[in-house]
Design an enzyme around this catalytic site. Structure first.
Site, PDB file in Angstrom:
ATOM      1  CG  HIS A  47     -18.561  56.569  32.559  1.00 31.27           C
ATOM      2  ND1 HIS A  47     -19.468  55.530  32.465  1.00 31.27           N
ATOM      3  CD2 HIS A  47     -17.390  56.067  32.152  1.00 31.27           C
ATOM      4  CE1 HIS A  47     -18.839  54.466  32.020  1.00 31.27           C
ATOM      5  NE2 HIS A  47     -17.582  54.753  31.818  1.00 31.27           N
TER       6      HIS A  47
HETATM    7  P1  TYD Z   1     -21.455  50.617  33.400  1.00 28.85           P
HETATM    8  O1  TYD Z   1     -20.205  51.348  33.766  1.00 28.85           O
HETATM    9  O2  TYD Z   1     -22.767  51.224  33.787  1.00 28.85           O
HETATM   10  O3  TYD Z   1     -21.458  50.306  31.839  1.00 28.85           O
HETATM   11  P2  TYD Z   1     -21.368  51.345  30.607  1.00 28.85           P
HETATM   12  O4  TYD Z   1     -20.260  52.269  30.904  1.00 28.85           O
HETATM   13  O5  TYD Z   1     -21.123  50.503  29.421  1.00 28.85           O
HETATM   14  O6  TYD Z   1     -22.679  52.056  30.485  1.00 28.85           O
HETATM   15  O7  TYD Z   1     -21.337  49.150  34.012  1.00 28.85           O
HETATM   16  C1  TYD Z   1     -22.453  48.286  34.136  1.00 28.85           C
HETATM   17  C2  TYD Z   1     -22.283  47.442  35.407  1.00 28.85           C
HETATM   18  O8  TYD Z   1     -21.130  46.601  35.297  1.00 28.85           O
HETATM   19  C3  TYD Z   1     -22.098  48.286  36.640  1.00 28.85           C
HETATM   20  O9  TYD Z   1     -22.804  47.658  37.697  1.00 28.85           O
HETATM   21  C4  TYD Z   1     -20.616  48.206  36.930  1.00 28.85           C
HETATM   22  C5  TYD Z   1     -20.257  46.837  36.393  1.00 28.85           C
HETATM   23  N1  TYD Z   1     -18.866  46.723  35.896  1.00 28.85           N
HETATM   24  C6  TYD Z   1     -17.970  45.883  36.533  1.00 28.85           C
HETATM   25  O10 TYD Z   1     -18.290  45.235  37.551  1.00 28.85           O
HETATM   26  N2  TYD Z   1     -16.702  45.760  36.027  1.00 28.85           N
HETATM   27  C7  TYD Z   1     -16.300  46.440  34.930  1.00 28.85           C
HETATM   28  O11 TYD Z   1     -15.140  46.293  34.499  1.00 28.85           O
HETATM   29  C8  TYD Z   1     -17.248  47.312  34.268  1.00 28.85           C
HETATM   30  C9  TYD Z   1     -16.847  48.104  33.055  1.00 28.85           C
HETATM   31  C10 TYD Z   1     -18.515  47.431  34.782  1.00 28.85           C
END
Ligand code: TYD
Length: 131
Positions: A47
């Site tokens: 993303h």
């Molecule tokens: P996600 O963005 O899917 O992780 P990655 O980019 O590593 O694949 O995030 C996983 C979960 O964590 C999603 O439910 C959003 C949550 N999250 C938070 O609550 N706070 C944060 O700072 C981050 C980065 C994710």
């Protein structure tokens, strides 16, 4: 887009790397999160963000990070705790090839806000072209 090598403040007790917001990391740090326990074949991220800038360090183990500005992609090896990688806003980022013991520390310029995420690659290309 390039790896930044931090100064290691080491002595007989071991190593230390100090990072300050606005200095080697080109933003004020509002949020810190870390990723661990990711399987080697799993990729994360995939993303971009409208505003959030990030700074990535594999503080343990290693992983690769591919950054894409909509025109070119570059893959970086984060395999030492002294290596940092800046991911600007409107850069598509993918983390992959995690080692078993990888702990990837991410410093972020903004508080978590799902509406700042661009999760669709075509939307990302449009946002880049409109910027
Ligand atoms: P996600 O963005 O899917 O992780 P990655 O980019 O590593 O694949 O995030 C996983 C979960 O964590 C999603 O439910 C959003 C949550 N999250 C938070 O609550 N706070 C944060 O700072 C981050 C980065 C994710």
């Amino acid at each position: 887009m390039s790896i930044i090598l931090h100064k290691v403040l080491g002595d007989h007790r071991g190593q230390l790397v100090a990072i300050e917001g606005g200095d080697s990391v080109p933003f004020d740090i509002k949020r810190v999160f870390y990723i661990y326990g990711t399987q080697k074949k799993v990729s994360r991220g995939d993303h971009s963000h409208y505003n959030t800038k990030q700074y990535l360090i594999a503080v343990n183990g290693s992983c690769k990070v591919t950054l894409d500005n909509g025109k070119t992609k570059q893959t970086f090896d984060l395999d030492e705790p002294k290596k940092g990688l800046f991911q600007d806003a409107l850069i598509w980022g993918t983390m992959h090839d995690f080692s078993d013991n990888c702990v990837l520390l991410v410093l972020a310029s903004e508080y978590y806000n799902e509406s700042d995420y661009i999760r669709d690659y075509q939307f990302f290309l449009k946002a880049v072209n409109n910027s």
